[in-house]
Enzyme design. Structure first.
Site, PDB file in Angstrom:
ATOM      1  CG  ASP A 202      34.773  25.212  33.002  1.00 13.35           C
ATOM      2  OD1 ASP A 202      33.840  24.701  33.420  1.00 13.35           O
ATOM      3  OD2 ASP A 202      35.830  24.557  32.709  1.00 13.35           O
ATOM      4  CG  ASP A 213      33.124  20.609  34.983  1.00  9.03           C
ATOM      5  OD1 ASP A 213      32.750  21.715  34.469  1.00  9.03           O
ATOM      6  OD2 ASP A 213      34.109  20.024  35.181  1.00  9.03           O
ATOM      7  CG  HIS A 282      36.996  15.762  34.400  1.00  9.44           C
ATOM      8  ND1 HIS A 282      36.129  15.846  35.440  1.00  9.44           N
ATOM      9  CD2 HIS A 282      37.001  17.012  33.456  1.00  9.44           C
ATOM     10  CE1 HIS A 282      35.587  17.081  35.303  1.00  9.44           C
ATOM     11  NE2 HIS A 282      35.982  17.816  34.316  1.00  9.44           N
ATOM     12  CG  HIS A 290      39.715  16.686  37.293  1.00 10.42           C
ATOM     13  ND1 HIS A 290      40.841  17.472  36.876  1.00 10.42           N
ATOM     14  CD2 HIS A 290      38.819  16.953  36.675  1.00 10.42           C
ATOM     15  CE1 HIS A 290      40.501  18.289  36.139  1.00 10.42           C
ATOM     16  NE2 HIS A 290      39.267  18.234  35.867  1.00 10.42           N
ATOM     17  CD  GLU A 315      36.319  19.618  30.411  1.00  9.24           C
ATOM     18  OE1 GLU A 315      36.229  20.803  30.358  1.00  9.24           O
ATOM     19  OE2 GLU A 315      36.620  19.111  31.712  1.00  9.24           O
ATOM     20  CD  GLU A 410      33.246  20.479  31.755  1.00  9.08           C
ATOM     21  OE1 GLU A 410      33.495  21.780  31.677  1.00  9.08           O
ATOM     22  OE2 GLU A 410      33.633  19.749  32.441  1.00  9.08           O
TER      23      GLU A 410
HETATM   24 CO   LIG Z   1      35.239  19.847  33.549  1.00 10.38          CO
END
Ligand SMILES: [Co+2]
Length: 429
Positions: A202, A213, A282, A290, A315, A410
């Site tokens: 990640d 992200d 998010h 976030h 994600e 994600e």
């Molecule tokens: Co994330």
């Protein structure tokens, strides 16, 4: 980065023109790179392409050391010896090597810039170390780049790391097996990746606070293929469902539907893949991973709608366990609380540590290794103090029950008025 359900923050909407153009530009870069990734990979594999000879030779050398190497390599393909030496000095999690390696490569780059002039076009190293901005689309990436232990060093170079203007947006997660998110090694962690592990990479980068992200899952044993397929399908479903005016609960329900239509057989036992119900996608804001809205991955979520020009990390997490995570193990991830203003501090060490965090990470997430590489020592008490007073929040590893396996995919998307852009899409995932 995963969002845990319990967390609630204020909604922040992102509408600046800058953010748009930046991300769009970045995504166009991605497209170009995607088109050419095939070529690069083909070149590496082909034995009769004379152009790639140099690269091949280097690749072999690198591989000899790759298992122990971080990516703080050199910037030139013909400096093979240098690269090899450097890689030998480095250890798996880049623990001690990060700082030293960076300094060394800084000097090295200077030297090379002088030499470079009469040596023809620059060539990308393997793993890559030239900034994307300096490269033509071809040979920017190689399959080696996906290696967990090389990601941070590689990403720093590719993004042309520069203070808070460009760099890593959060620590590279490499959570294993029943751990779904927020694990990255602290100094001295003896963990070694095993054949039967399921590892979630990640990672995030940002330019001027505009965060990408994204995450994928690595498993060497093909017995996990169905689990990975379930989660990849679920994430792509979320991306497909997402859009302006779409209710977040509808995205979550669609994701769960697809995720839980999969079964995986592991060592003679069949599991229905479960959506991990307390993990979420998010919204993303400037320097804010976030930004307030959560994208559930099960049904029953909020009816809040997605809006134009919002950035979302879509994600999803699948599990063969309970489908629910809890805090477990030693914390490596930390982040300033976005809402907290100035808090006067009395303890000198805490003040000093906070200054370091403000200067280097601001409101972006960081890990203990990143404090180590900045030369911070004996900071754990101060860090705990900053957590206790609420300036910093710890983000401990999030794990399902022991013995189960979890996977994650994600992407970051931007809801443009006339199109839904997947900013992190590549041909690999
Ligand atoms: Co994330």
């Amino acid at each position: 980065m995963a969002d845990v359900e319990e967390k609630t923050c204020e909604i922040e909407k992102q509408t600046t023109d800058n953010s748009q153009t930046n991300c769009v530009a970045e995504s166009k870069e991605n497209e170009k790179q995607d088109v050419n990734e095939n070529e690069v990979v083909d070149g590496e594999n082909s034995t009769d392409a004379p152009k790639k000879k140099k690269k091949k030779k280097k690749k072999k050398k690198t591989d000899e050391n790759a298992d122990e190497a971080n990516v703080d390599g050199e910037t030139k393909t013909d400096d093979v010896e240098k690269i090899t030496d450097k890689l030998e000095q480095q250890n798996l999690d880049g623990e001690t090597a990060d700082g030293g390696g960076d300094q060394a490569s800084g000097e090295g780059t200077k030297k090379k810039k002088k030499k470079k002039k009469n040596k023809g076009p620059k060539q990308q190293t393997d793993p890559p170390s030239l900034p994307i901005s300096d490269r033509t689309a071809k040979d920017r990436f190689s399959s080696e780049e996906k290696r967990a232990e090389t990601l941070e060093g590689t990403a720093r170079k590719l993004i042309n790391e520069k203070g808070l203007e460009a760099g890593l947006a959060f620590p590279t997660g490499c959570s294993l097996n029943h751990c779904a998110a927020h694990y990255t090694p602290n100094a001295g962690d003896p963990t070694v990746l095993q054949y039967d592990d399921v590892c979630k990479i990640d990672f995030g980068t940002h330019i001027n606070g505009h965060i990408i992200d994204c995450a994928f899952t690595v498993a060497f044993n093909p017995k996990y293929d169905k689990l990975l397929q379930a989660v990849k399908d679920a994430t792509n479903t979320g991306i497909r469902e997402a859009g302006i005016d779409v209710r977040l609960c509808d995205v979550g329900e669609a994701i769960q539907e697809v995720m839980e239509s999969y079964e995986v057989e592991l060592d003679g036992k069949t599991y229905q893949v479960k959506s991990i119900r307390n993990l979420n996608g998010h919204s993303i804001g400037p320097y804010r991973i976030h930004a307030g809205k959560t994208v559930p991955i099960v049904k029953g979520g909020e009816a809040t709608r997605m809006e134009e020009l919002e950035f979302y990390a879509i994600e999803t997490f699948g599990s063969t366990g309970k489908g629910m995570v809890h805090d477990d193990m030693e914390t490596s991830h930390y982040m300033k609380n976005f809402e907290v203003g100035h808090v006067p501090l009395r303890v000198q060490k805490s003040k000093q540590l906070l200054n370091c965090i403000n200067q280097n990470f601001s409101t972006l997430a960081f890990c203990r290794r990143w404090l180590d590489r900045l030369g911070q020592t004996k900071y754990l008490m101060a860090l705990k103090n900053l957590c206790d007073v609420g300036i910093i929040d710890p983000y401990p590893p999030l794990c399902d029950i022991k013995g189960c396996y979890t996977a994650q995919f994600e992407h970051t998307i931007l809801l443009r008025p006339t199109c839904k852009e997947v900013l992190s899409r590549g041909e690999d995932y």
